[in-house]
Scaffold this motif. Sequence first.
Motif, short mmCIF file in Angstrom:
data_model
loop_
_atom_site.label_atom_id
_atom_site.label_comp_id
_atom_site.label_asym_id
_atom_site.label_seq_id
_atom_site.Cartn_x
_atom_site.Cartn_y
_atom_site.Cartn_z
N UNK A 276 0.80 -1.25 -0.38
CA UNK A 276 0.18 -0.42 -0.20
C UNK A 276 0.59 1.62 -0.17
N UNK A 277 1.98 0.67 0.54
CA UNK A 277 2.88 2.77 0.56
C UNK A 277 3.39 2.59 -0.92
N UNK A 278 3.27 2.10 -2.62
CA UNK A 278 2.58 2.47 -3.58
C UNK A 278 1.47 3.24 -3.42
N UNK A 279 1.21 3.15 -3.35
CA UNK A 279 -0.38 4.48 -3.47
C UNK A 279 -0.15 5.56 -2.64
N UNK A 337 9.38 -2.06 1.85
CA UNK A 337 8.44 -0.18 1.33
C UNK A 337 8.53 0.28 2.06
N UNK A 338 8.39 -0.14 3.82
CA UNK A 338 8.38 0.91 4.99
C UNK A 338 9.46 2.16 4.58
N UNK A 394 13.60 -2.66 -4.76
CA UNK A 394 14.75 -2.24 -4.60
C UNK A 394 14.60 -0.37 -4.38
N UNK A 395 13.14 0.36 -5.25
CA UNK A 395 13.28 1.79 -5.18
C UNK A 395 13.41 1.89 -3.32
N UNK A 396 12.98 1.55 -2.51
CA UNK A 396 13.15 1.98 -1.03
C UNK A 396 14.61 1.65 -0.60
N UNK A 397 15.71 0.80 -1.58
CA UNK A 397 17.07 1.11 -0.91
C UNK A 397 17.74 2.15 -1.43
N UNK A 398 16.91 2.65 -2.69
CA UNK A 398 17.45 3.49 -3.60
C UNK A 398 16.79 4.57 -2.83
N UNK A 399 16.10 5.24 -2.64
CA UNK A 399 15.27 6.20 -2.36
C UNK A 399 16.21 7.06 -0.67
N UNK A 400 16.58 5.56 0.51
CA UNK A 400 17.29 5.96 1.36
C UNK A 400 18.18 6.48 1.09
N UNK A 401 19.06 6.01 0.07
CA UNK A 401 20.46 5.96 -0.34
C UNK A 401 20.85 7.77 -0.68
N UNK A 402 19.37 7.94 -1.61
CA UNK A 402 19.54 9.52 -2.84
C UNK A 402 18.73 10.50 -1.61
N UNK A 403 18.03 9.83 -0.67
CA UNK A 403 18.20 10.72 0.21
C UNK A 403 19.18 11.16 1.43
N UNK A 404 19.88 9.87 1.55
CA UNK A 404 21.03 9.71 2.50
C UNK A 404 22.39 11.24 1.67
N UNK A 405 22.03 10.33 0.64
CA UNK A 405 22.39 12.09 -0.62
C UNK A 405 22.83 13.63 -0.58
N UNK A 406 21.42 13.52 -0.29
CA UNK A 406 20.59 15.10 0.16
C UNK A 406 21.12 15.43 1.07
N UNK A 407 21.06 14.47 2.12
CA UNK A 407 21.14 15.02 3.59
C UNK A 407 22.97 15.27 3.89
N UNK A 408 23.78 14.32 3.21
CA UNK A 408 25.05 14.39 2.96
C UNK A 408 25.98 16.55 2.94
N UNK A 409 24.69 16.02 1.92
CA UNK A 409 25.02 17.90 1.02
C UNK A 409 24.45 18.90 1.86
#
Length: 509
Positions: A276-279, A337-338, A394-409
């Motif tokens: 349901x997280x996809x919705x 997906x959490x 794989x989308x949650x893992x990539x989203x967490x990695x992208x958010x970490x990149x944004x936070x590190x900036x």
Amino acid sequence: MQATSESNNFADHDGILDPSIKLETGERLLKQMQFYSQPSMTEGAVIKEPVKVGNLNHHPNIRELKDMRFDSFKTWSGKLERQISNLKGKPQSAKNEALPVDRYFDALEGPELEILRPLEEIVLPNDKTWPFLLRFPISSFGICLGLSSQAIMWKALATTPSTKFLHIKFEVDRILWCISFALLAIIFTIYLLKVIFFFEAVRREYFHPIRVNFFFAPWIVLLLLCLGVPPIVTKNLPKALWYVLMVPILCLELKIYGQWMSSGQRKLSKVANPSNHLSIIGNFVGAMLGASMGLKEGPTFFFAVGLAHYIVLFVTLYQRLPTNETLPKELHPVFFLFVATPSAASMAWADIRGFFDYGSQIAYFIALFLYFSLAIRVNFFRGFKFSLAWWAYTFPMTSAATASIRYSSEVTTIINQTLAVMLSAIATLTVIVLLITTIIHAFVLQDLFPNDIAIAISDRKPKPHRKWFHRISGSLDRPRDIGNFLKFAGEEGTDLESNLKPPTTIDNK
């Protein structure tokens, strides 16, 4: 007549024939009779070659012998009268009515509700391979979801100042973007053909309590492709494109969120599952794209809608209510997906506000905690059958990695930079493993698209199987009862109770 007249001449005046004359007359009658029979086969006769079975399918006179079991799922099958009555708005037959959600729970099991329960039957033949379009599920869009999010991540690695030391070239995200766009076009075309030719299968997927969430996937992928569009394609996307992409998401949300709030069969306490997280993710990805285009009210609206329903869904899934029938009892990759929703929410609020403030940090830290709480499970991926739906994880893992990149900036430290690089490497490695696994199942094992049992369940519940010997008065210890039961078992142990009638009489006590 001649034989009759002659026999009358030999009769005496009393009308009685002499026995010798009677015998002679019978022999004469037999000689006069003619027997007609079929001509016998001569020694040099030639038998014509029998018709080959393969030619029967093309013979115009035996179309009725073709396999018609797939016609109930074809869009253009059925009599002309039935199609005209449907166009006029007359009530359809029960065969065309939507299956209730309880029927999916009763007939299917597993974390993705794709395994048929014992004693259940399907309406399509299980002894042959179905047409490809019937075997092509809506979860195939998960491949596009994983690759398009990778393009966003590699673009962030190449453009963020905190990861400049990696010297990532822009060609990497451009290649991933082109592959994602081409793959989306192929999968979208195939599924559009399924809508055209097998609309009943698409409708059954829409009413499936888990598959319905994947109808958000193609629109989320389009939003991600707009976020990661290379400058060589276009530098400024028109704002009208954002409204066009958000209209389908809004329509789906009005339908699904309304069912969650209602007290009907599809209320959230009953159908809640991690997919349901996809919705909900579509709200935050849409807010990211709208904020990057300079919009304010629209992205804030969708962020508020997504946040409200995410809190309700998060609490419902954490409680594991007894009424919930789709939540897996054990850990499954679907639980990743959490992580996707709070990661996307942190980046969406950062784009709306213009910087990574406390609200974005709170959402990011929630995603980070959930990520590590799931990653420490060593046996997480063991014992589960591979499916295309895993690409969505794989989308949650990539989203967490992208958010970490944004936070590190925003907060540039060695720990944050190391964390961003580590999560990016894990996400990339996961995509590579899934890509290799998908290729093996597609071309080596050739079982990437098995028969989709989830869309072929029957609308009737199976009748309870009661054995006749349980209803016999008396004990089964008697030799007579045991002997009667063994008569209904085949030589190879095959149960023949459903084909033979049970004995109607038993010994008197």
